[in-house]
Design a protein around this motif. Structure first.
Motif, mmCIF file in Angstrom:
data_model
loop_
_atom_site.group_PDB
_atom_site.id
_atom_site.type_symbol
_atom_site.label_atom_id
_atom_site.label_comp_id
_atom_site.label_asym_id
_atom_site.label_seq_id
_atom_site.Cartn_x
_atom_site.Cartn_y
_atom_site.Cartn_z
ATOM 1 N N ILE A 206 -1.206 -9.787 7.306
ATOM 2 C CA ILE A 206 -2.157 -10.829 6.933
ATOM 3 C C ILE A 206 -3.279 -10.796 7.962
ATOM 4 N N ALA A 207 -4.517 -10.697 7.481
ATOM 5 C CA ALA A 207 -5.683 -10.777 8.366
ATOM 6 C C ALA A 207 -6.111 -12.234 8.459
ATOM 7 N N GLU A 208 -6.355 -12.706 9.670
ATOM 8 C CA GLU A 208 -6.767 -14.090 9.872
ATOM 9 C C GLU A 208 -8.096 -14.155 10.616
ATOM 10 N N LEU A 209 -8.939 -15.051 10.189
ATOM 11 C CA LEU A 209 -10.172 -15.385 10.898
ATOM 12 C C LEU A 209 -9.964 -16.794 11.421
ATOM 13 N N GLY A 210 -9.736 -16.907 12.742
ATOM 14 C CA GLY A 210 -9.237 -18.169 13.263
ATOM 15 C C GLY A 210 -7.812 -18.330 12.771
ATOM 16 N N ASP A 211 -7.521 -19.448 12.130
ATOM 17 C CA ASP A 211 -6.188 -19.669 11.561
ATOM 18 C C ASP A 211 -6.168 -19.482 10.046
ATOM 19 N N ALA A 212 -7.286 -19.056 9.477
ATOM 20 C CA ALA A 212 -7.385 -18.946 8.023
ATOM 21 C C ALA A 212 -7.092 -17.522 7.564
ATOM 22 N N PRO A 213 -6.193 -17.338 6.578
ATOM 23 C CA PRO A 213 -5.944 -15.999 6.040
ATOM 24 C C PRO A 213 -7.138 -15.525 5.224
ATOM 25 N N VAL A 214 -7.589 -14.291 5.489
ATOM 26 C CA VAL A 214 -8.764 -13.760 4.780
ATOM 27 C C VAL A 214 -8.501 -12.389 4.174
ATOM 28 N N GLY A 215 -7.294 -11.853 4.339
ATOM 29 C CA GLY A 215 -7.000 -10.547 3.765
ATOM 30 C C GLY A 215 -5.541 -10.205 3.894
ATOM 31 N N THR A 216 -5.118 -9.197 3.131
ATOM 32 C CA THR A 216 -3.725 -8.760 3.188
ATOM 33 C C THR A 216 -3.599 -7.329 2.698
ATOM 34 N N ILE A 217 -2.463 -6.703 3.051
ATOM 35 C CA ILE A 217 -2.129 -5.359 2.585
ATOM 36 C C ILE A 217 -0.635 -5.150 2.798
ATOM 37 N N MET A 218 -0.036 -4.247 2.033
ATOM 38 C CA MET A 218 1.386 -3.902 2.183
ATOM 39 C C MET A 218 1.548 -2.396 2.295
ATOM 40 N N LEU A 219 2.587 -1.993 3.017
ATOM 41 C CA LEU A 219 3.043 -0.609 3.008
ATOM 42 C C LEU A 219 4.539 -0.654 2.676
ATOM 43 N N VAL A 220 4.945 0.009 1.590
ATOM 44 C CA VAL A 220 6.342 -0.023 1.160
ATOM 45 C C VAL A 220 6.841 1.393 0.926
ATOM 46 N N ARG A 221 8.163 1.516 0.821
ATOM 47 C CA ARG A 221 8.775 2.824 0.578
ATOM 48 C C ARG A 221 8.474 3.318 -0.832
ATOM 49 N N GLY A 222 8.174 4.619 -0.927
ATOM 50 C CA GLY A 222 7.988 5.254 -2.221
ATOM 51 C C GLY A 222 9.033 6.344 -2.396
ATOM 52 N N ALA A 223 8.601 7.517 -2.873
ATOM 53 C CA ALA A 223 9.493 8.668 -2.983
ATOM 54 C C ALA A 223 9.883 9.151 -1.585
ATOM 55 N N GLU A 224 10.795 10.068 -1.507
ATOM 56 C CA GLU A 224 11.294 10.566 -0.225
ATOM 57 C C GLU A 224 10.140 11.011 0.675
ATOM 58 N N GLY A 225 10.035 10.380 1.847
ATOM 59 C CA GLY A 225 9.016 10.751 2.820
ATOM 60 C C GLY A 225 7.620 10.246 2.512
ATOM 61 N N VAL A 226 7.466 9.453 1.447
ATOM 62 C CA VAL A 226 6.147 8.977 1.034
ATOM 63 C C VAL A 226 6.126 7.452 1.030
ATOM 64 N N ALA A 227 5.072 6.880 1.616
ATOM 65 C CA ALA A 227 4.879 5.432 1.609
ATOM 66 C C ALA A 227 3.846 5.066 0.554
#
Length: 308
Positions: A206-227
């Motif tokens: 979660i990206a925050e500017l001050g205490d306010a959330p302003v963005g997000t991203i995820m990295l999760v498991r995919g196929a073998e060796g790939v995110a």
């Protein structure tokens, strides 16, 4: 002058009228207590400053020196204020609040907080946070001294998934016309992330500017060796601050540390800002395919970044 500049000027002037009206309403409470808004501002600066002198108030508040002097004289008469000779310059006096003055300030400060809380009360939590982020960005853009405001990244915590789902649904509907199917997809991704979360291989930021959330991203498991990189979002109020770049780089760095061979992602051809981020980070477009999803005719794209 271009039509675009004319439009911006018109909107700024409209906001000024709205803001002036709103501040006037909030100020009525102060006036009811026998204080003008200028007196409240002076009292606030003295209470929160360090080694404050009359000249500091003139410079900070943009007031006439004679007007400031009259307010200070009134405060002294009421027993709110005393003057203390400066240790570094005997010709200058520091402004110190008395115990009575401090109590007066604390009462006014609490009243101001209550008035703002009343103004915010009709807004949902995410709307309050969006307002906070917008206000901070306005100040950052117009005041060079505020442009050093730092965007910070943190990992997810309780409650973040609800915000991620809501903001994806609202922003993608507004900007691209996506229907509720998209929000449902985001909800499914978030639920799966929480149920199957592997801290050694997965992250949500979660990206925050001050205490306010302003963005997000995820990295999760995919196929073998790939995110898989998923759910990149940057609030429109925070665009231009490098938030998206920070989020993508956080994914890439973590993926390397976690030992992945590559990162893959699926996006749409009309998400031009996201595509530019992926391209600048080294991702390559592998293939594209037309499809009908989220109530739109789209072109889905798969991008890949080799890490080894």
């Amino acid at each position: 002058m271009s039509a675009a500049i004319d439009s911006i000027i018109s909107d700024v002037r409209q906001f000024n009228r709205f803001y002036t009206k709103t501040i006037g309403v909030l100020g009525e409470g102060m006036l009811g207590c026998g204080y003008s808004l200028s007196e409240v501002r002076v009292l606030y600066e003295i209470a929160n400053g360090e080694n404050v002198m009359a000249a500091d108030l003139v410079r900070t508040l943009g007031m006439d020196f004679g007007y400031v002097s009259r307010i200070l004289a009134l405060f002294e008469k009421r027993g709110f204020l005393k003057r203390q000779r400066s240790d570094t310059d005997a010709r200058k006096s520091l402004l110190i609040l008395t115990t009575r003055g401090r109590k007066a300030f604390e009462a006014l400060n609490q009243q101001a907080r209550d008035e703002i809380a009343k103004l915010l009360e009709p807004l949902a939590t995410h709307q309050q946070l969006q307002l906070q982020a917008n206000l901070r960005q306005v100040q950052s853009l117009l005041d060079p001294a505020e442009r050093s405001t730092q965007v910070k990244l943190r990992t997810h915590r309780a409650g973040d998934m609800g915000w991620i789902i809501q903001r994806h649904g609202a922003l993608y509907e507004k900007e691209y016309g996506f229907n509720a199917d998209f929000e449902a997809l985001v909800a499914e991704i978030c639920a799966k992330f929480l149920r199957e979360f592997d801290a050694t291989k997965e992250r949500c930021w979660i990206a925050e500017l001050g205490d306010a959330p302003v963005g997000t991203i995820m990295l999760v498991r995919g196929a073998e060796g790939v995110a898989k990189l998923r759910l990149l979002l940057v609030e429109d109020s925070a665009r231009g601050l490098g938030v998206g770049r920070m989020l993508v780089q956080a994914c890439i760095q973590f993926a390397r540390e976690a030992g992945y061979d590559a990162i893959t992602l699926w996006t749409q051809s009309n998400l031009s800002a996201a595509r530019k981020l992926y391209l600048s980070a080294g991702f390559k477009l592998e293939h594209s395919e037309p499809h009908v999803s989220f109530g739109q005719s789209l072109v889905g794209e798969t991008w890949t970044l080799p890490l080894k």
